[in-house]
Write an enzyme that holds these catalytic residues in place. Structure first.
Site, PDB file in Angstrom:
ATOM      1  N   GLY A 148      29.474  -7.837  42.138  1.00  0.00           N
ATOM      2  CA  GLY A 148      30.572  -9.166  41.141  1.00  0.00           C
ATOM      3  C   GLY A 148      30.990  -9.874  41.946  1.00  0.00           C
ATOM      4  O   GLY A 148      31.982 -10.947  41.757  1.00  0.00           O
ATOM      5  N   THR A 149      30.491 -10.436  43.401  1.00  0.00           N
ATOM      6  CA  THR A 149      30.975 -10.803  44.427  1.00  0.00           C
ATOM      7  C   THR A 149      30.973 -13.038  44.020  1.00  0.00           C
ATOM      8  O   THR A 149      31.824 -13.398  44.183  1.00  0.00           O
ATOM      9  CB  THR A 149      30.137 -10.524  45.733  1.00  0.00           C
ATOM     10  N   GLY A 150      30.002 -13.002  43.206  1.00  0.00           N
ATOM     11  CA  GLY A 150      29.834 -14.346  42.586  1.00  0.00           C
ATOM     12  C   GLY A 150      30.738 -14.859  41.089  1.00  0.00           C
ATOM     13  O   GLY A 150      31.676 -15.862  41.793  1.00  0.00           O
TER      14      GLY A 150
END
Length: 264
Positions: free
Chosen positions: A210-212
């Site tokens: 979920g970094t993006g």
């Protein structure tokens, strides 16, 4: 009338809570921004991967956006997982009358575990219908390769790719360099004339799910508050660095980042 900044996320639901709608709303809240959502698809997933994708009917996606904007409005919006060409065209049609809304396009294509989240036939719709509405587009390098048809393996490749993507209509291009090798991560922002580079230490961890989504949500929140683009990018970059550095280490696979991370 409340002066609370408002942001709309148009994306898929992540049952594991680390990406998608869930990550976006948590990040909006951390930034003090009122979050709203239009769900494009429901996924069955956890930190080990995506085991099911269930897209919503196109009209259901469009209807959610329409009702939110008619009543609540939004200062900024972001797109994440859009799944197919019909949904992309519907999203673009609903957003087109609201050019005052700062739009962040996160061209989500593949999940961290490798599951495809955007159909091949949707790429042209993304480029033709959505990118011209974007204030900023935030591809990682595999996504940038799909958008440009180029091999992107070096900072110079990133700069050339940014020019190609900018020509598709987005006002700014934020090339995320996390897939480059090395101890340092280089991100490059392009405004059509100049490049702005942000470098930071690479954190060695598997907990990057979920970094993006989280980065683009932080960027959207800052734009909703009226921050200038470069300042918004810098704040979002610091936030995602801390979110990765202090990840809660949940699950047996690619765990989520820390959505409680300090903003500054």
């Amino acid at each position: 009338m409340s002066n609370r900044a408002k942001a709309l996320t148009i994306a898929g639901s992540d049952s594991g809570g680390g990406a998608g709608i869930q990550a976006d709303l948590k990040t909006f809240h951390q930034f003090g921004v009122y979050g709203m959502s239009a769900i494009t698809a429901i996924t069955a997933q956890n930190t080990l991967g995506v085991s099911g994708v269930y897209p919503l009917p196109t009209e259901a996606v469009a209807h959610q956006i329409r009702e939110v904007l008619l009543d609540l409005g939004a200062d900024a919006a972001k797109t994440g997982m859009l799944f197919d060409a019909a949904i992309i065209r519907a999203v673009a049609a609903e957003l087109d009358p609201y050019r005052n809304i700062k739009l962040v396009v996160d061209p989500v294509m593949i999940a961290k575990g490798g599951a495809k989240l955007l159909r091949d036939d949707a790429i042209e719709a993304l480029k033709k219908d959505l990118l011209p509405l974007a204030e900023v587009v935030t591809p990682n390098l595999p996504e940038a390769e799909v958008l440009t048809g180029m091999l992107i393996r070096t900072p110079e490749h990133m700069r050339e790719g940014a020019k190609v993507i900018h020509a598709l209509g987005a006002r700014y291009v934020m090339m995320k360099g996390g897939h480059l090798e090395g101890d340092e991560v280089l991100d490059i922002l392009y405004d059509g004339q100049a490049f702005y580079e942000i470098a930071h230490e690479r954190i060695q961890t598997r907990h990057t799910h979920g970094t993006g989504c989280t980065f683009s949500a932080a960027l959207t929140a800052e734009l909703a508050k009226g921050r200038p683009l470069v300042q918004a990018v810098e704040t979002a970059n610091r936030f995602i660095f801390e979110a990765i550095r202090t990840a809660p280490e949940l699950g047996g696979g690619h765990g989520p980042t820390n959505h409680w991370a300090a903003i500054e």
